[in-house]
Scaffold this motif. Structure first.
Motif, PDB file in Angstrom:
ATOM      1  N   LEU A  25       0.830  -1.203   0.000  1.00 26.54           N
ATOM      2  CA  LEU A  25       0.000   0.000   0.000  1.00 26.54           C
ATOM      3  C   LEU A  25       0.867   1.257   0.000  1.00 26.54           C
ATOM      4  CD1 LEU A  25      -2.824   1.341   0.330  1.00 26.54           C
ATOM      5  CD2 LEU A  25      -2.400   1.285   2.775  1.00 26.54           C
ATOM      6  N   TRP A  26       1.904   1.285   0.852  1.00 21.45           N
ATOM      7  CA  TRP A  26       2.792   2.449   0.917  1.00 21.45           C
ATOM      8  C   TRP A  26       3.536   2.650  -0.398  1.00 21.45           C
ATOM      9  CZ3 TRP A  26       2.474   6.430   3.808  1.00 21.45           C
ATOM     10  CH2 TRP A  26       1.945   6.335   5.078  1.00 21.45           C
ATOM     11  N   THR A  27       3.979   1.559  -1.015  1.00 24.43           N
ATOM     12  CA  THR A  27       4.674   1.654  -2.296  1.00 24.43           C
ATOM     13  C   THR A  27       3.750   2.225  -3.362  1.00 24.43           C
ATOM     14  OG1 THR A  27       5.961  -0.282  -1.675  1.00 24.43           O
ATOM     15  CG2 THR A  27       6.024   0.356  -3.981  1.00 24.43           C
ATOM     16  N   THR A  28       2.501   1.785  -3.363  1.00 26.97           N
ATOM     17  CA  THR A  28       1.510   2.282  -4.317  1.00 26.97           C
ATOM     18  C   THR A  28       1.260   3.772  -4.108  1.00 26.97           C
ATOM     19  OG1 THR A  28       0.452   0.124  -4.270  1.00 26.97           O
ATOM     20  CG2 THR A  28      -0.809   1.923  -5.212  1.00 26.97           C
ATOM     21  N   LEU A  29       1.121   4.185  -2.866  1.00 23.62           N
ATOM     22  CA  LEU A  29       0.874   5.596  -2.573  1.00 23.62           C
ATOM     23  C   LEU A  29       2.047   6.479  -2.992  1.00 23.62           C
ATOM     24  CD1 LEU A  29      -0.881   5.421   0.903  1.00 23.62           C
ATOM     25  CD2 LEU A  29      -1.892   6.078  -1.277  1.00 23.62           C
ATOM     26  N   LYS A  30       3.264   6.003  -2.762  1.00 23.83           N
ATOM     27  CA  LYS A  30       4.446   6.767  -3.167  1.00 23.83           C
ATOM     28  C   LYS A  30       4.516   6.911  -4.682  1.00 23.83           C
ATOM     29  CE  LYS A  30       7.476   5.555   0.682  1.00 23.83           C
ATOM     30  NZ  LYS A  30       8.699   4.832   1.039  1.00 23.83           N
ATOM     31  N   ALA A  31       4.246   5.814  -5.396  1.00 26.93           N
ATOM     32  CA  ALA A  31       4.279   5.861  -6.855  1.00 26.93           C
ATOM     33  C   ALA A  31       3.200   6.785  -7.396  1.00 26.93           C
ATOM     34  CB  ALA A  31       4.099   4.459  -7.421  1.00 26.93           C
ATOM     35  N   SER A  33       1.851   9.341  -5.827  1.00 25.16           N
ATOM     36  CA  SER A  33       2.226  10.708  -5.480  1.00 25.16           C
ATOM     37  C   SER A  33       3.290  11.247  -6.432  1.00 25.16           C
ATOM     38  CB  SER A  33       2.742  10.745  -4.042  1.00 25.16           C
ATOM     39  OG  SER A  33       3.195  12.023  -3.715  1.00 25.16           O
ATOM     40  N   LEU A  34       4.276  10.417  -6.777  1.00 23.14           N
ATOM     41  CA  LEU A  34       5.325  10.826  -7.704  1.00 23.14           C
ATOM     42  C   LEU A  34       4.744  11.108  -9.083  1.00 23.14           C
ATOM     43  CD1 LEU A  34       8.312  11.250  -8.362  1.00 23.14           C
ATOM     44  CD2 LEU A  34       8.442   8.821  -8.867  1.00 23.14           C
ATOM     45  N   GLY A  35       3.875  10.230  -9.551  1.00 21.48           N
ATOM     46  CA  GLY A  35       3.237  10.434 -10.851  1.00 21.48           C
ATOM     47  C   GLY A  35       2.405  11.696 -10.880  1.00 21.48           C
ATOM     48  N   LYS A  36       1.697  11.952  -9.803  1.00 22.18           N
ATOM     49  CA  LYS A  36       0.856  13.147  -9.706  1.00 22.18           C
ATOM     50  C   LYS A  36       1.718  14.410  -9.735  1.00 22.18           C
ATOM     51  CE  LYS A  36      -2.758  14.999  -6.732  1.00 22.18           C
ATOM     52  NZ  LYS A  36      -3.463  14.796  -5.458  1.00 22.18           N
ATOM     53  N   SER A  37       2.823  14.397  -9.005  1.00 23.01           N
ATOM     54  CA  SER A  37       3.690  15.576  -8.975  1.00 23.01           C
ATOM     55  C   SER A  37       4.368  15.805 -10.326  1.00 23.01           C
ATOM     56  CB  SER A  37       4.734  15.463  -7.860  1.00 23.01           C
ATOM     57  OG  SER A  37       5.622  14.415  -8.118  1.00 23.01           O
ATOM     58  N   LEU A  38       4.682  14.723 -11.036  1.00 29.10           N
ATOM     59  CA  LEU A  38       5.281  14.874 -12.360  1.00 29.10           C
ATOM     60  C   LEU A  38       4.278  15.459 -13.356  1.00 29.10           C
ATOM     61  CD1 LEU A  38       7.385  11.622 -12.750  1.00 29.10           C
ATOM     62  CD2 LEU A  38       8.232  13.952 -12.542  1.00 29.10           C
ATOM     63  N   LEU A  39       3.034  15.037 -13.260  1.00 30.86           N
ATOM     64  CA  LEU A  39       2.013  15.547 -14.170  1.00 30.86           C
ATOM     65  C   LEU A  39       1.713  17.021 -13.917  1.00 30.86           C
ATOM     66  CD1 LEU A  39      -0.558  12.637 -14.458  1.00 30.86           C
ATOM     67  CD2 LEU A  39       0.852  13.602 -16.255  1.00 30.86           C
ATOM     68  N   THR A  40       1.682  17.423 -12.657  1.00 32.19           N
ATOM     69  CA  THR A  40       1.374  18.813 -12.329  1.00 32.19           C
ATOM     70  C   THR A  40       2.599  19.708 -12.463  1.00 32.19           C
ATOM     71  OG1 THR A  40       1.782  18.421  -9.981  1.00 32.19           O
ATOM     72  CG2 THR A  40      -0.481  18.188 -10.749  1.00 32.19           C
ATOM     73  N   GLY A  41       3.800  19.111 -12.529  1.00 28.98           N
ATOM     74  CA  GLY A  41       5.028  19.898 -12.631  1.00 28.98           C
ATOM     75  C   GLY A  41       5.485  20.450 -11.298  1.00 28.98           C
ATOM     76  N   PHE A  43       7.371  19.135  -8.828  1.00 24.96           N
ATOM     77  CA  PHE A  43       8.336  18.220  -8.225  1.00 24.96           C
ATOM     78  C   PHE A  43       9.623  18.977  -7.930  1.00 24.96           C
ATOM     79  CE2 PHE A  43       8.554  17.915 -12.803  1.00 24.96           C
ATOM     80  CZ  PHE A  43       9.897  18.037 -13.070  1.00 24.96           C
ATOM     81  N   LYS A  44      10.283  18.596  -6.838  1.00 25.31           N
ATOM     82  CA  LYS A  44      11.510  19.275  -6.434  1.00 25.31           C
ATOM     83  C   LYS A  44      12.680  18.315  -6.285  1.00 25.31           C
ATOM     84  CE  LYS A  44       9.151  23.024  -4.211  1.00 25.31           C
ATOM     85  NZ  LYS A  44       8.141  23.139  -3.235  1.00 25.31           N
ATOM     86  N   SER A  45      12.416  17.077  -5.920  1.00 25.24           N
ATOM     87  CA  SER A  45      13.516  16.146  -5.659  1.00 25.24           C
ATOM     88  C   SER A  45      13.630  15.074  -6.736  1.00 25.24           C
ATOM     89  CB  SER A  45      13.299  15.479  -4.305  1.00 25.24           C
ATOM     90  OG  SER A  45      12.118  14.710  -4.339  1.00 25.24           O
ATOM     91  N   PHE A  46      13.074  15.322  -7.888  1.00 22.79           N
ATOM     92  CA  PHE A  46      13.112  14.341  -8.959  1.00 22.79           C
ATOM     93  C   PHE A  46      13.521  15.064 -10.230  1.00 22.79           C
ATOM     94  CE2 PHE A  46      11.206  11.762 -12.327  1.00 22.79           C
ATOM     95  CZ  PHE A  46      11.680  10.517 -11.970  1.00 22.79           C
ATOM     96  N   PHE A  47      14.551  14.567 -10.911  1.00 26.88           N
ATOM     97  CA  PHE A  47      15.039  15.215 -12.118  1.00 26.88           C
ATOM     98  C   PHE A  47      14.406  14.557 -13.338  1.00 26.88           C
ATOM     99  CE2 PHE A  47      18.401  15.852  -9.005  1.00 26.88           C
ATOM    100  CZ  PHE A  47      18.487  17.225  -9.043  1.00 26.88           C
ATOM    101  N   LEU A  48      13.760  15.366 -14.143  1.00 20.37           N
ATOM    102  CA  LEU A  48      13.077  14.878 -15.328  1.00 20.37           C
ATOM    103  C   LEU A  48      13.778  15.431 -16.552  1.00 20.37           C
ATOM    104  CD1 LEU A  48      10.571  13.388 -16.477  1.00 20.37           C
ATOM    105  CD2 LEU A  48       9.394  15.578 -16.402  1.00 20.37           C
ATOM    106  N   ARG A  49      14.238  14.547 -17.411  1.00 24.34           N
ATOM    107  CA  ARG A  49      14.905  14.973 -18.628  1.00 24.34           C
ATOM    108  C   ARG A  49      13.842  15.301 -19.666  1.00 24.34           C
ATOM    109  NH1 ARG A  49      19.101  10.957 -20.999  1.00 24.34           N
ATOM    110  NH2 ARG A  49      20.202  11.613 -19.151  1.00 24.34           N
TER     111      ARG A  49
END
Length: 59
Positions: A25-31, A33-41, A43-49
């Motif tokens: 469940l925690w792994t799913t929530l983290k994934a 959350s990361l996907g949501k932050s990438l879509l909205t732009g 994100f601060k601790s993830f580098f997107l090329r």
């Protein structure tokens, strides 16, 4: 001669199963959350090329 193992209790089995479910469940929530932050732009601790699509020529 082979000796059968002792049987573990139902409560121990339930505890182990719930621990496994909570980890997934925690792994799913983290994934999610990361996907949501990438879509909205947002994100601060993830580098997107990002690829530069404006320099491509169309014929």
């Amino acid at each position: 001669m082979a000796v059968p193992k002792k049987r573990s209790s139902k409560s121990k089995k339930r505890i182990r199963k719930n621990t496994w479910k909570i980890k997934s469940l925690w792994t799913t929530l983290k994934a999610f959350s990361l996907g949501k932050s990438l879509l909205t732009g947002n994100f601060k601790s993830f580098f997107l090329r990002q690829t530069n699509t404006t320099n491509k020529k169309t014929l």
